[in-house]
Design a protein around this motif. Structure first.
Motif, short mmCIF file in Angstrom:
data_model
loop_
_atom_site.label_atom_id
_atom_site.label_comp_id
_atom_site.label_asym_id
_atom_site.label_seq_id
_atom_site.Cartn_x
_atom_site.Cartn_y
_atom_site.Cartn_z
N GLU A 159 22.01 -92.80 -50.04
CA GLU A 159 21.34 -91.55 -50.13
C GLU A 159 22.09 -90.93 -51.26
OE1 GLU A 159 19.27 -89.51 -49.01
OE2 GLU A 159 18.03 -90.61 -47.51
N MET A 160 22.33 -91.53 -52.37
CA MET A 160 23.48 -91.27 -53.48
C MET A 160 23.17 -89.67 -53.91
SD MET A 160 23.17 -94.59 -55.73
CE MET A 160 23.32 -96.08 -54.98
N HIS A 162 22.95 -87.20 -52.38
CA HIS A 162 23.77 -86.31 -51.37
C HIS A 162 25.33 -86.39 -51.34
CE1 HIS A 162 20.23 -83.91 -49.67
NE2 HIS A 162 19.72 -85.13 -50.01
N ALA A 163 25.90 -87.16 -52.29
CA ALA A 163 27.29 -87.30 -52.46
C ALA A 163 27.82 -86.01 -52.97
CB ALA A 163 27.56 -88.56 -53.49
N PHE A 164 29.11 -85.60 -52.36
CA PHE A 164 29.55 -84.36 -53.06
C PHE A 164 30.18 -84.61 -54.26
CE2 PHE A 164 29.62 -83.86 -48.36
CZ PHE A 164 29.27 -82.52 -48.10
N LEU A 165 30.16 -83.52 -55.30
CA LEU A 165 30.68 -83.45 -56.51
C LEU A 165 31.83 -82.63 -56.66
CD1 LEU A 165 27.66 -83.78 -58.74
CD2 LEU A 165 28.82 -85.56 -57.91
N SER A 166 32.86 -82.82 -57.36
CA SER A 166 33.88 -81.91 -57.71
C SER A 166 33.01 -80.67 -58.32
CB SER A 166 34.77 -82.29 -58.86
OG SER A 166 35.71 -81.40 -58.81
N HIS A 167 33.29 -79.37 -57.64
CA HIS A 167 32.43 -78.10 -58.25
C HIS A 167 33.71 -77.08 -58.26
CE1 HIS A 167 29.50 -74.74 -56.72
NE2 HIS A 167 29.87 -74.68 -57.96
N PRO A 179 20.11 -77.80 -48.57
CA PRO A 179 20.18 -77.12 -47.15
C PRO A 179 21.08 -77.77 -46.37
CG PRO A 179 18.03 -78.14 -47.37
CD PRO A 179 18.71 -78.35 -48.66
N PHE A 180 21.53 -78.94 -46.63
CA PHE A 180 22.47 -79.59 -45.69
C PHE A 180 23.87 -79.42 -46.27
CE2 PHE A 180 18.62 -81.87 -44.72
CZ PHE A 180 18.68 -81.88 -43.35
N HIS A 181 24.05 -79.76 -47.64
CA HIS A 181 25.49 -79.63 -48.19
C HIS A 181 25.61 -78.94 -49.40
CE1 HIS A 181 24.07 -84.00 -47.00
NE2 HIS A 181 24.86 -83.57 -46.32
#
Lengths: 298, 298
Positions: A159-160, A162-167, A179-181
């Motif tokens: 589920e690539m 939805h991976a978190f990125l540096s923000h 809506p999830f992350h």
């Protein structure tokens, strides 16, 4: 010459595309149905294939490349089902059994992006490569992966998107639309994220708009992480946002900047133009993905 | 009963561990050598195996699980070499040929973490699983991956420790210690990062120190991304930092918080205690990793 005919279903959140394709990749019949309730949509697709079989002869297999999450693991209890999707009415829909029962042919089932990466490895921009990634960047963001010549499924499927990125909130105060992350890859860089951040649709933004540099930054961040985690031989980018061809040089330059000399691999550094590439099956990767799954199943 | 003997080399940046191990996993001989120049270190290891062979009989194969980056792909031009490491004198060292030439046995070669994940899948915490991740979190951070029953190599091998993490400077102004990427996983969460941020070594910090909640946050961020990108059936954590057992419940809780209900998979949500687990080969995963590689090569 392989005279076999295959059925292909590209199941999307807004429409389902059905086709009958031969082994030379010729599309003999094609139809599009809006994604309504599962029962209506499946009935439309089934009717299409039954009519096509009556006219063209029997299909050898059917491939379904669908939106997810879904269970693509043959033998699993939930094989063939769409899982916990927010799309109303579709959670727990069995997409495989109605076709297998009515058509009595093998039915393969996987995510749209796993289908696409398989198609790209057979006929597209990743021909012959054993380690390949395909990302679609559009209304949503999703990724499919081939590692050591096999589609990755694992616990379910990647589920690539939805991976978190540096923000960096100073650089980009936009909170993200997932809506999830909130600020995962999809939350920061999908078409709806671009539109929500800048107040205009991606294709309405001129090529010199600041939106594109930021977009390239997020895509490059995701691709660096992908390259470090999966060591693909090539990364293929498709989807509506990537139709903006001017994004590719920006993404490649930012990728090299972020990697910062780590990994002295010529195939990645010197040959960046052939490391991050557009889809070789522009617009048709999804349908050919379903075909590739059908051929595997036959 | 398999009476074969295998040679195993765990090559680390500070020391090389050599062992002769039988098929019942009994360590018959073992020696440790400081990691000096390549020629001295290799000579010490070779001497150990030649003496062991004279005493115990011939080895069937040798496995080398080493620090990287390295080229683990048999048939590749650089197979067997350590690549562009910052470790003085070691770049372009051929670690395979000296052993293959002197011992005349098959020599397998891979990263320490790829060896470890293979060993965990054979004898440790991931026994029988086809999709598995092993992270070592210590002086450095590295990850090894098995996808669909095969070690992932790809373009080279994964370098998971250098993936970028979301870094909130308000919450954690520490810039990170990675000389290449500053605030990647290794830059933010390795042992040296903990020491630089808090002014004390990890093992000197009490279990209720704020350091551990932050550490768990970064580890959980990396694991969520890993789970989303590779869909492993289990994630195994080893290395010096993870010797702090109180980290595991913190990491699991933060993992679930970050995932935020996305992916309704019981194996991940309900069974989180068996999804993120300590190494089953505490301290010996590296050496058994080299053994696993040797057995594959034999």
């Amino acid at each position: 010459m392989d005279k076999k005919l295959y059925g292909a279903v590209e199941g999307g959140g807004t429409k389902f595309i059905c086709a009958v394709i031969d082994a030379d990749l010729r599309i003999l019949r094609e139809a599009r149905f809006p994604c309504q309730s599962p029962s209506e949509t499946i009935a439309n697709c089934l009717n299409f294939f039954q009519t096509a079989q009556a006219q063209l002869g029997p299909l050898s297999a059917l491939g379904i490349a669908s939106f997810g999450p879904l269970d693509p693991r043959p033998g699993s209890h939930d094989f063939g089902k769409i899982l916990a999707t927010p799309k109303p009415g579709w959670a727990n829909t069995d997409l495989v059994s109605p076709f297998a029962d009515a058509l009595s042919i093998p039915v393969a089932f996987d995510t749209d992006v796993n289908g696409a990466v398989l198609a790209e490895s057979l006929w597209g921009a990743g021909k012959g490569l054993k380690n390949l990634i395909y990302y679609t960047i559009g209304t949503g963001i999703g990724g499919g992966a081939i590692a050591e010549n096999r589609l990755i499924h694992g616990l379910m499927h990647p589920e690539m998107g939805h991976a978190f990125l540096s923000h960096n909130y100073t650089q980009d105060p936009f909170p993200g639309v997932c809506p999830f992350h909130q600020d995962c890859f999809e939350g920061l860089a999908s078409g709806p994220a671009i539109e929500a951040r800048w107040g205009r649709k991606a294709y309405e933004l001129p090529a010199d708009h600041a939106a594109w540099e930021l977009e390239a930054h997020y895509i490059a961040l995701a691709l660096v992480n992908t390259a470090l985690m999966l060591a693909p031989e090539r990364i293929i980018l498709g989807g509506g946002v990537m139709a903006q061809q001017h994004l590719f040089p920006l993404v490649r330059a930012e990728f090299l900047k972020l990697l910062n000399g780590y990994l002295q691999i010529p195939a990645m550094l010197r040959d960046i133009d052939t490391y991050i590439v557009p889809s070789g099956l522009q617009g048709i990767a999804g349908l050919y993905g379903a075909l590739a799954l059908a051929i595997q199943a036959a």
